[in-house]
Every structure is written in structure tokens, then in C-alpha cells.
Write an enzyme that holds these catalytic residues in place. Sequence first.
Site, PDB file in Angstrom:
ATOM      1  CE1 TYR A  95     -17.332  56.674-105.878  1.00  0.00           C
ATOM      2  CE2 TYR A  95     -18.913  58.093-106.707  1.00  0.00           C
ATOM      3  CZ  TYR A  95     -18.051  57.255-106.970  1.00  0.00           C
ATOM      4  OH  TYR A  95     -17.505  56.916-108.145  1.00  0.00           O
ATOM      5  CE  LYS A 111     -19.785  52.767-102.067  1.00  0.00           C
ATOM      6  NZ  LYS A 111     -19.188  54.067-102.322  1.00  0.00           N
ATOM      7  CD  GLU A 157     -23.198  57.642-101.591  1.00  0.00           C
ATOM      8  OE1 GLU A 157     -23.210  58.675-101.128  1.00  0.00           O
ATOM      9  OE2 GLU A 157     -21.951  57.009-102.008  1.00  0.00           O
ATOM     10  CB  CYS A 189     -57.996  71.179-142.516  1.00  0.00           C
ATOM     11  SG  CYS A 189     -56.817  72.326-142.623  1.00  0.00           S
ATOM     12  CE  LYS A 192     -23.466  52.593-110.756  1.00  0.00           C
ATOM     13  NZ  LYS A 192     -23.345  53.399-111.888  1.00  0.00           N
ATOM     14  CG  ASP A 237     -25.742  57.846-115.755  1.00  0.00           C
ATOM     15  OD1 ASP A 237     -24.913  57.407-115.739  1.00  0.00           O
ATOM     16  OD2 ASP A 237     -26.606  57.985-116.317  1.00  0.00           O
ATOM     17  CE  LYS A 248     -26.923  50.929-113.635  1.00  0.00           C
ATOM     18  NZ  LYS A 248     -25.846  50.352-114.544  1.00  0.00           N
ATOM     19  CB  CYS A 257     -57.808  73.004-139.231  1.00  0.00           C
ATOM     20  SG  CYS A 257     -56.463  71.506-138.753  1.00  0.00           S
ATOM     21  CB  CYS A 263     -52.513  73.796-140.167  1.00  0.00           C
ATOM     22  SG  CYS A 263     -54.150  74.054-140.787  1.00  0.00           S
TER      23      CYS A 263
HETATM   24  C1  9MJ Z   1     -21.738  56.506-107.721  1.00  0.00           C
HETATM   25  N1  9MJ Z   1     -21.601  56.405-108.924  1.00  0.00           N
HETATM   26  O1  9MJ Z   1     -22.754  57.487-107.174  1.00  0.00           O
HETATM   27  C2  9MJ Z   1     -19.824  54.218-106.196  1.00  0.00           C
HETATM   28  N2  9MJ Z   1     -21.187  55.750-106.986  1.00  0.00           N
HETATM   29  O2  9MJ Z   1     -18.115  52.926-104.979  1.00  0.00           O
HETATM   30  C3  9MJ Z   1     -21.048  55.479-105.510  1.00  0.00           C
HETATM   31  N3  9MJ Z   1     -20.068  54.988-107.153  1.00  0.00           N
HETATM   32  C4  9MJ Z   1     -18.513  53.602-106.026  1.00  0.00           C
HETATM   33  N4  9MJ Z   1     -20.358  54.644-104.924  1.00  0.00           N
HETATM   34  C5  9MJ Z   1     -17.160  52.068-105.316  1.00  0.00           C
HETATM   35  N5  9MJ Z   1     -22.234  56.118-104.892  1.00  0.00           N
HETATM   36  C6  9MJ Z   1     -16.883  51.932-106.730  1.00  0.00           C
HETATM   37  C7  9MJ Z   1     -17.934  52.633-107.165  1.00  0.00           C
END
Ligand code: 9MJ
Length: 678
Positions: A229, A294, A117, A415, A119, A121, A318, A436, A430
Site C-alpha cells: 500500500y 489517503k 482501501e 430428560c 485496512k 488486519d 475503524k 427427550c 443424550c
Molecule cells: C492497511 N493496514 O491496510 C496503511 N494499511 O499507510 C493501508 N495501512 C498505512 N495503508 C500508512 N492500506 C501507514 C499505514
Amino acid sequence: MTAASPEQEAARLREQLEQWNYQYYVLDDPSVPDAEYDRAMRQLVELETQHPALLRPDSPSQRVGGEPLAGFTQVRHELPMLSLDNAFNADELEDFNRRVLERLKLAPDTELEFACEPKLDGIAVSLLYRDGVLERGATRGDGTTGEDITHNVRTIQSVPLRLRGSGYPQVLEVRGEIYLPKAGFEALNARAREKGEKTFVNPRNAAAGTLRQLDARLTAERPLQMCCYSVGLYQGGALPERQSDILEQLHQWGLRINPESKVVRGFAACDAYYDELAQRRDALPYDIDGIVYKVNELALQEQLGAVSRAPRWAIARKFPAQEEVTRLLAVEFQVGRTGAVTPVARLEPVFVGGVTVSNATLHNSDEIERLGVMVGDSVIVRRAGDVIPQVVSVVQAERPDDARAVVFPSACPVCGSALEREPDEAVLRCMGGLVCGAQQKAALRHFVSRRAMDIDGLGDKLIEQLVDQQLVDNAAGLFHLEKTQLTNLERMGEKSADKLLKALEASKHTTLERFIFALGIREVGEATARNLARHFGSWEALSAASEEALLAVPDVGPVVADHLRQFFDDAGLMGVVEQLRAAGVHWPDVEVVAAQTLPLDGQTWVVTGSLQAMGRSDAKAHLQALGAKVAGSVSAKTHCVVAGPGAGSKLAKAEQLGIDVIDEAAFVALLAEHGVTL
Ligand code: 9MJ
């Protein structure tokens, strides 16, 4: 039939509101108009006020608590909240797969199941449910100890105050990420800018700042989201034996999970999933910084175990960073089509968001003041998607002794004309107008562009030369160019000159809407140009229209009407229009369309997937011109979805809601029916 008791009525309202909330915030599938929701909520609050004994902490009316907290209480996580190891490229992901197989003593070509899935932020949090009721929300903190943020978590509409259905463990700790969707972040910063307040650097910081509010009323104003998650501690019940089934179970209990999550087999499929999401990263409504993999079987996860802070059964691959630190070498000033003087940061080249960036916009003097940026500073540069790179903040601690203030020019750098700042506007302009060179070039670039007069073979370099050598100073001048003038230019052979002259000749036959758009009147985009053309039918009627008459056109407000009138009252600009027409630029008159009778008036459309005959932005412009609103997501209110190949969740959603879906061929046919040919 006996009337319902207040108790029964409150229970009914709670259940109804919870159901609507779930459909809206967890399933992204609104089922009632906001007004109906608000009405039910008011009824519930009224009942609870009249009968305080009916009040329950898990009532949908109780998301925002009372007084602000004095401070945050620390929470110890009974099971530590682990972080994830990172992989920065495909090789490192492959290494992870190999290590997992070795540890499990499986053949190197075994294709294990991975739950993948995006990640998110955001901020990792833990939600503790006891007997299905939300008891506590806490941040991850250092993994062992976090902060109690229950008061804030309760305001998040996608966090159920009570789990749905049955069969959940008596104690259930759900883990996930709280984040601010991109749209919410933009809206938050736009409001801050309006009020002259400090803006947030990125959605993650905004989410973190919001969760650190002691006053939940402030948190409630921000559209935070929660996506779950995993499960931490659980007691008094059982859970499925695969990560993907756990997610599905959490979803059944009313928690939001990521709709992009997917089970794949083997490393190659993991890699393909990464590529697919990397492509769609910018189109997702939230920031992600990678992909999480996972091992799907919990029994295998157990065998693999964890090292100090991270499990051995999971990894985050990443994406390239969207923010980097670099040095501001200088600030230069560019003059745009409307004379706006924009400060541009010249940066020490830095690799960010997948490309090397050496320039970034600084917008205007207010922005420079807000950032407090000086030449020589270390700055954080952000490049997300196709958006132009931005300087988002200054690393104050690294300011060198010889840092210099940014000085705005006192006259146009191109100009030499005077610069003016209009009241209520952050930009300097301007006043040179057509004199110009920078404005001339920018106006010409716009005039010849594909959506305007669509003149092939007139690139930026050629426009530079034409203006610098004073062969052309406005659009009309293009139509008086002679072949010998062209062949004298750099990189312009006889063939190219002929081709260009032919393209110029062909462009003379145009449409009123293209012509209006090509003039580059401030704030008059394609859709407005089209509306103007349809409303007035001819240039004569349009240019003679009063401000009041202009305001009757869809899309035209006081600001646009004012820009239009200023254009029509400017003898120099109107002179150019006359010269263009004298040179032979012409168009058929347009059948006047009454303001309120556009064929798709009042409809909301969504465009998804890739289209062949046009870009999505063209499709959007065509729809708007026909009166439709174009939305970014599918809801019960969507009238129709145009779906090209590669359409994903929006198409699925439309099908689920029973909304009309048409493919590109049908869309093109519909456009043709309404007189739009491509
Ligand atoms: C994020 N940040 O979307 C985990 N995470 O699983 C997902 N973080 C995670 N899984 C175990 N989708 C530790 C962190």
C-alpha cells in the site's frame, strides 16, 4: 535447430514459473493446472542440482531457504514506518477532512481526491528491492526498528523475488501488510484441532506467529498473503505523483495491491465507500478492521506533513470491533436435534461485531479444556459476520479467586436420560432420542422449516407449548392436532388455528427429497436428500437399501450411510414415518437418475451479487443438486458465473477470463429446464 543450453533452459523455466506465479498469486488468475506448474518446477530444480552454477537467489526454486535461523536480526527503518490516526465514526472522518482542507488553505467545500482501501488486519512489513531483486523483508516493529524476516517473506508466493518490467528505482522499499486469508486460517486451525494442538485466536495472530517462525519451511506451509500500500525509501529513480498511480505502478512491477482500492472525491464519497465495504466486510476473503483514506496528491501529502507517529494526510476509519472482553457468568447445556449436548456460555452482555452478545457457543468439552476456561473468567468474545459468537480465549491474568471449573452434567439436563460420548467424537449425546423434550422440539423445528415441510405458522414458541403440554411428541403428532387443542394455547386465536390447520393439510403434498430432509437424519442435508431421492426414486427403495447401495449415491460416505442405516433400522423412527404416511403425507415417485449423469457433473460454478427469487445458499443447493461444484472465487476452471445485481470483482474477473456469465433470469430458466421449480 540447436538444443537449448542448460543455461537457456533454466532461464526459460524461471521466466515461465515467475509468470505463472504472478498470474496465480498477484492477479488471482491461474493460467495452468497445478500439475504443469509442478512439472516445470521439478525440471528447474533438477537443472539447478545438476549445474549448481546456474543457481540464483531469485530463482522461483529458492523461496524456502536452508536451515532454521538462530534468532532474528534487528532492522532499522531509514524512513520511519508511520502508523495511522483513527476515526471511530463519520463525524470524526468529517473532522479529518475539515482539518486537511484548513491546513491546505482550501475552501471548506473543496472535494479533494482520496485514495481509499480496506485496512487489512495483518502485520505491517517493509520489502527492500535493490536493482529489482528482493534483498530484505522486515516487520514494522515499533516503527523505527523491526525484525529481519527475509527468510519468511521469501516463502510468500505473492512477494516477487524479482520485480517485473522495468523503470523501478535502484533502491525501492515497498510497504504493505502480510496477512492470512480467512480460509487459510480456518484450515490451519482445523489441522491443529485434528492434531490436538493449540489453535490460533484469529488470522492476525496466526500471521504474526507464522512470521516469527525461525524455520522458513514451516512458514512455507501456511498460505500467507502480502498486499502493498505504499513506498518508503527509494533512490535512483522516480515514482508517480499520486498515491493511486503509485499503487498501479507497484502492480505493474508485479506486487499485489488491494483490488478494492479506489479513488473518490470529497467526504461524502469517502463515507459511501465505508458503507459499501462495511456491508461486504464479512464476504471478503480476509479480515479488515476499517478503511484507510489517503490524500491522493503526493504534493499535498508533503504540504500536510506528519505528527510524531502518524501522517496528517491519512486516517483509518475503524469498523466496530469484532472482539471484546467480557465476563463468563455461567455455562449452561443445550440439547440439540441429534441429542448433542452443547455447552453455552452465558456472558455479561457486550457490544461486539455490531450487536449485543450475551451467549456464545463453547462447542464441547474438548474446547472448554483447550480454552482452560472457568466460570467467572474474563474472556475474549469474537463475533464476525453472521457466525455465532465464539469465546476465543481467556484473560488468565484477570482470573478471580472464586472462579469455578465448568462441570458437565452426568445426565441429560432436559430428560434425565444417560449421556454418551461416541468413540472419536468430542460431543456428548443424550440417549433419550424421541423421549427427550429438547430433541423433540429441535426435530419439530427442523421438520416444519421452510426448506423441509415448509409449514407456515408453526414458530418456535408454538412448538415449545405443543411439546411442553404433551400435545405433540413427534412430527406425526402435528397432523392429529385438533382445532380446540390449538385455540386453548396462548396467543392462538381461531383464525390462526384455522390457518395452521390449512398449512398442515397443504404440507401433506410434498416431495420425496423434502421429506427425507425433513426427517433430520444426521448429516443428511438438502443436497444429500435430493441425491438420495433421485438415486432410489421411492421411500421403499431407499429405506431397504444396504449400506453398500447407499454408498453408491453421490455425496454419501461411510458416515452418512451409517446414519441412514441406523435410522432405517430404528423401529421407533420408522414408526413415525409410517404414522406420517398414514396421516396422508405423500409425494410422487421420482424418476431415478443414474449416479454419474447429473447435468452439471464435473462443472464448477460461482454465484455472486444478490438474487431476488432465492438466496445465494438456495442457488448453491440447486447447483449442487444438479451435480455442480460451487466455488467461492472465479478462476480459469470456473464453468459459469451466476451474477445478480451488485456483483463486483468476481464478475469482473469472469469477464476478464472470458467465462460464461448468466443473470438470475437465465439461471431460473436453466433450473426449470432441469426440472427445478422455485
Ligand atoms: C492497511 N493496514 O491496510 C496503511 N494499511 O499507510 C493501508 N495501512 C498505512 N495503508 C500508512 N492500506 C501507514 C499505514
